[in-house]
Design a protein around this motif. Structure first.
Motif, PDB file in Angstrom:
ATOM      1  N   ARG A  91       3.416   8.780   4.399  1.00  0.00           N
ATOM      2  CA  ARG A  91       3.021  10.065   3.805  1.00  0.00           C
ATOM      3  C   ARG A  91       3.609  10.228   2.407  1.00  0.00           C
ATOM      4  O   ARG A  91       2.919  10.641   1.466  1.00  0.00           O
ATOM      5  N   ALA A  92       4.874   9.907   2.256  1.00  0.00           N
ATOM      6  CA  ALA A  92       5.526  10.045   0.948  1.00  0.00           C
ATOM      7  C   ALA A  92       4.914   9.094  -0.082  1.00  0.00           C
ATOM      8  O   ALA A  92       4.671   9.485  -1.230  1.00  0.00           O
ATOM      9  N   ASP A  93       4.655   7.862   0.327  1.00  0.00           N
ATOM     10  CA  ASP A  93       4.116   6.880  -0.609  1.00  0.00           C
ATOM     11  C   ASP A  93       2.678   7.187  -1.030  1.00  0.00           C
ATOM     12  O   ASP A  93       2.242   6.751  -2.088  1.00  0.00           O
ATOM     13  N   ARG A  94       1.959   7.935  -0.226  1.00  0.00           N
ATOM     14  CA  ARG A  94       0.607   8.327  -0.631  1.00  0.00           C
ATOM     15  C   ARG A  94       0.660   9.267  -1.824  1.00  0.00           C
ATOM     16  O   ARG A  94      -0.277   9.334  -2.608  1.00  0.00           O
ATOM     17  N   ALA A  95       1.764   9.990  -1.975  1.00  0.00           N
ATOM     18  CA  ALA A  95       1.905  10.933  -3.083  1.00  0.00           C
ATOM     19  C   ALA A  95       2.560  10.301  -4.311  1.00  0.00           C
ATOM     20  O   ALA A  95       2.607  10.924  -5.367  1.00  0.00           O
ATOM     21  N   LYS A  96       3.070   9.070  -4.195  1.00  0.00           N
ATOM     22  CA  LYS A  96       3.772   8.417  -5.301  1.00  0.00           C
ATOM     23  C   LYS A  96       2.886   7.381  -5.957  1.00  0.00           C
ATOM     24  O   LYS A  96       2.040   6.771  -5.319  1.00  0.00           O
ATOM     25  N   VAL A  97       3.151   7.163  -7.242  1.00  0.00           N
ATOM     26  CA  VAL A  97       2.403   6.173  -8.009  1.00  0.00           C
ATOM     27  C   VAL A  97       3.365   5.070  -8.416  1.00  0.00           C
ATOM     28  O   VAL A  97       4.494   5.341  -8.840  1.00  0.00           O
ATOM     29  N   GLY A  98       2.937   3.821  -8.273  1.00  0.00           N
ATOM     30  CA  GLY A  98       3.757   2.684  -8.652  1.00  0.00           C
ATOM     31  C   GLY A  98       3.790   2.489 -10.161  1.00  0.00           C
ATOM     32  O   GLY A  98       3.138   3.207 -10.923  1.00  0.00           O
ATOM     33  N   ALA A  99       4.551   1.488 -10.611  1.00  0.00           N
ATOM     34  CA  ALA A  99       4.687   1.202 -12.038  1.00  0.00           C
ATOM     35  C   ALA A  99       3.354   0.835 -12.683  1.00  0.00           C
ATOM     36  O   ALA A  99       3.147   1.072 -13.870  1.00  0.00           O
ATOM     37  N   ASP A 100       2.450   0.279 -11.898  1.00  0.00           N
ATOM     38  CA  ASP A 100       1.148  -0.116 -12.440  1.00  0.00           C
ATOM     39  C   ASP A 100       0.135   1.032 -12.438  1.00  0.00           C
ATOM     40  O   ASP A 100      -1.017   0.845 -12.817  1.00  0.00           O
ATOM     41  N   GLY A 101       0.539   2.227 -11.993  1.00  0.00           N
ATOM     42  CA  GLY A 101      -0.338   3.386 -12.003  1.00  0.00           C
ATOM     43  C   GLY A 101      -1.170   3.565 -10.749  1.00  0.00           C
ATOM     44  O   GLY A 101      -1.908   4.534 -10.624  1.00  0.00           O
ATOM     45  N   THR A 102      -1.051   2.658  -9.787  1.00  0.00           N
ATOM     46  CA  THR A 102      -1.801   2.791  -8.547  1.00  0.00           C
ATOM     47  C   THR A 102      -0.926   3.443  -7.488  1.00  0.00           C
ATOM     48  O   THR A 102       0.295   3.335  -7.531  1.00  0.00           O
ATOM     49  N   PRO A 103      -1.525   4.131  -6.520  1.00  0.00           N
ATOM     50  CA  PRO A 103      -0.730   4.749  -5.451  1.00  0.00           C
ATOM     51  C   PRO A 103       0.063   3.692  -4.685  1.00  0.00           C
ATOM     52  O   PRO A 103      -0.383   2.564  -4.513  1.00  0.00           O
ATOM     53  N   ARG A 104       1.259   4.069  -4.239  1.00  0.00           N
ATOM     54  CA  ARG A 104       2.099   3.131  -3.493  1.00  0.00           C
ATOM     55  C   ARG A 104       1.555   2.878  -2.090  1.00  0.00           C
ATOM     56  O   ARG A 104       1.884   1.867  -1.473  1.00  0.00           O
ATOM     57  N   TRP A 105       0.768   3.799  -1.555  1.00  0.00           N
ATOM     58  CA  TRP A 105       0.104   3.593  -0.268  1.00  0.00           C
ATOM     59  C   TRP A 105      -1.338   4.059  -0.452  1.00  0.00           C
ATOM     60  O   TRP A 105      -1.580   5.134  -0.992  1.00  0.00           O
ATOM     61  N   PRO A 106      -2.313   3.282  -0.011  1.00  0.00           N
ATOM     62  CA  PRO A 106      -3.716   3.641  -0.261  1.00  0.00           C
ATOM     63  C   PRO A 106      -4.181   4.835   0.571  1.00  0.00           C
ATOM     64  O   PRO A 106      -3.577   5.180   1.589  1.00  0.00           O
ATOM     65  N   GLU A 107      -5.255   5.431   0.123  1.00  0.00           N
ATOM     66  CA  GLU A 107      -5.890   6.506   0.875  1.00  0.00           C
ATOM     67  C   GLU A 107      -6.404   5.937   2.194  1.00  0.00           C
ATOM     68  O   GLU A 107      -6.713   4.739   2.286  1.00  0.00           O
ATOM     69  N   PRO A 108      -6.510   6.749   3.238  1.00  0.00           N
ATOM     70  CA  PRO A 108      -6.982   6.251   4.539  1.00  0.00           C
ATOM     71  C   PRO A 108      -8.405   5.697   4.448  1.00  0.00           C
ATOM     72  O   PRO A 108      -9.226   6.179   3.672  1.00  0.00           O
ATOM     73  N   ASP A 109      -8.670   4.677   5.250  1.00  0.00           N
ATOM     74  CA  ASP A 109     -10.020   4.118   5.335  1.00  0.00           C
ATOM     75  C   ASP A 109     -10.913   4.996   6.201  1.00  0.00           C
ATOM     76  O   ASP A 109     -12.126   4.970   6.067  1.00  0.00           O
ATOM     77  N   ASP A 110     -10.289   5.772   7.099  1.00  0.00           N
ATOM     78  CA  ASP A 110     -11.049   6.634   8.007  1.00  0.00           C
ATOM     79  C   ASP A 110     -10.330   7.975   8.126  1.00  0.00           C
ATOM     80  O   ASP A 110      -9.148   8.023   8.454  1.00  0.00           O
ATOM     81  N   ARG A 111     -11.061   9.044   7.864  1.00  0.00           N
ATOM     82  CA  ARG A 111     -10.494  10.396   7.966  1.00  0.00           C
ATOM     83  C   ARG A 111     -11.160  11.203   9.066  1.00  0.00           C
ATOM     84  O   ARG A 111     -10.932  12.401   9.157  1.00  0.00           O
ATOM     85  N   SER A 112     -11.988  10.594   9.876  1.00  0.00           N
ATOM     86  CA  SER A 112     -12.641  11.338  10.959  1.00  0.00           C
ATOM     87  C   SER A 112     -11.591  11.691  12.011  1.00  0.00           C
ATOM     88  O   SER A 112     -10.674  10.928  12.280  1.00  0.00           O
ATOM     89  N   GLY A 113     -11.718  12.855  12.585  1.00  0.00           N
ATOM     90  CA  GLY A 113     -10.731  13.296  13.568  1.00  0.00           C
ATOM     91  C   GLY A 113      -9.475  13.789  12.869  1.00  0.00           C
ATOM     92  O   GLY A 113      -9.420  13.968  11.658  1.00  0.00           O
ATOM     93  N   ARG A 114      -8.436  14.008  13.654  1.00  0.00           N
ATOM     94  CA  ARG A 114      -7.188  14.561  13.112  1.00  0.00           C
ATOM     95  C   ARG A 114      -6.334  13.521  12.416  1.00  0.00           C
ATOM     96  O   ARG A 114      -5.653  13.812  11.445  1.00  0.00           O
ATOM     97  N   ALA A 115      -6.311  12.302  12.944  1.00  0.00           N
ATOM     98  CA  ALA A 115      -5.421  11.271  12.398  1.00  0.00           C
ATOM     99  C   ALA A 115      -6.123  10.473  11.308  1.00  0.00           C
ATOM    100  O   ALA A 115      -7.277  10.100  11.442  1.00  0.00           O
TER     101      ALA A 115
END
Length: 146
Positions: A91-115
C-alpha cells in the motif's frame, strides 16, 4: 613475490557484487549476521573472508524468487504470505515514486470486488527490481528484515 591477501576489503566486496562501497560498509556490515573481520588488516582496512561474505549475500541480500503462477491473480495478503513483502508495504509503495519516476509498486491488474489483485508475472517483475536487506533502527520493535 607478494603474498595475496586472504580476504576482501569493503571496496573489493562492493566491486565484486556491483554495489556502492557505502552500501556495503554502512548497510550490509551493520546487519547482525555480517561476518566478523579477519584478524589481520590490510593496512588500515578490515578484511573479510569472501566465502563468509557470499553466504551473507545469499541469505540477506539476494532476494529469492517467489514461486508465483504468472497468470494467477494474487491479493496483497497472498503476496505477503508468499514473498514476505507486507501488504502495508505494498500500500505504501503504491503511493511512492522511485528515482526513475515510476511507482514503486504497480497499480492492481484487477480491481473487481473488494480486494485489489495483481498477476503473478506483475509481482515477480516488481520484486526483481526491489532491494534486499534494509537497515532497521535499533529501537524498532519489528522483526529484522531478511
Amino acid at each position: 613475490m607478494v603474498d595475496t591477501p586472504p580476504g576482501e576489503t569493503y571496496a573489493e566486496i562492493a566491486a565484486r557484487h556491483g554495489r556502492a562501497g557505502i552500501t556495503v560498509r554502512n548497510g550490509w556490515a551493520r546487519h547482525p549476521d555480517w561476518p566478523e573481520p579477519l584478524p589481520k588488516k590490510r593496512g588500515k582496512f578490515l578484511q573479510f573472508d569472501p566465502a563468509d561474505v557470499d553466504r551473507f549475500v545469499a541469505a540477506h541480500v539476494d532476494r529469492q524468487a517467489a514461486e508465483l503462477e504468472p497468470t494467477r491473480l494474487y491479493t496483497a495478503r497472498e503476496i505477503e504470505t508468499l514473498t514476505g513483502i507486507t501488504s502495508a508495504t505494498i500500500r505504501a509503495d503504491r503511493a511512492k515514486v522511485g528515482a526513475d519516476g515510476t511507482p514503486r509498486w504497480p497499480e492492481p491488474d484487477d480491481r473487481s470486488g473488494r480486494a485489489h489483485r495483481w498477476y503473478g508475472a506483475t509481482v515477480a517483475r516488481t520484486l526483481r527490481g526491489r532491494r534486499g536487506y534494509h537497515r532497521q533502527a535499533e529501537d524498532d520493535p519489528r522483526p529484522q528484515a531478511t
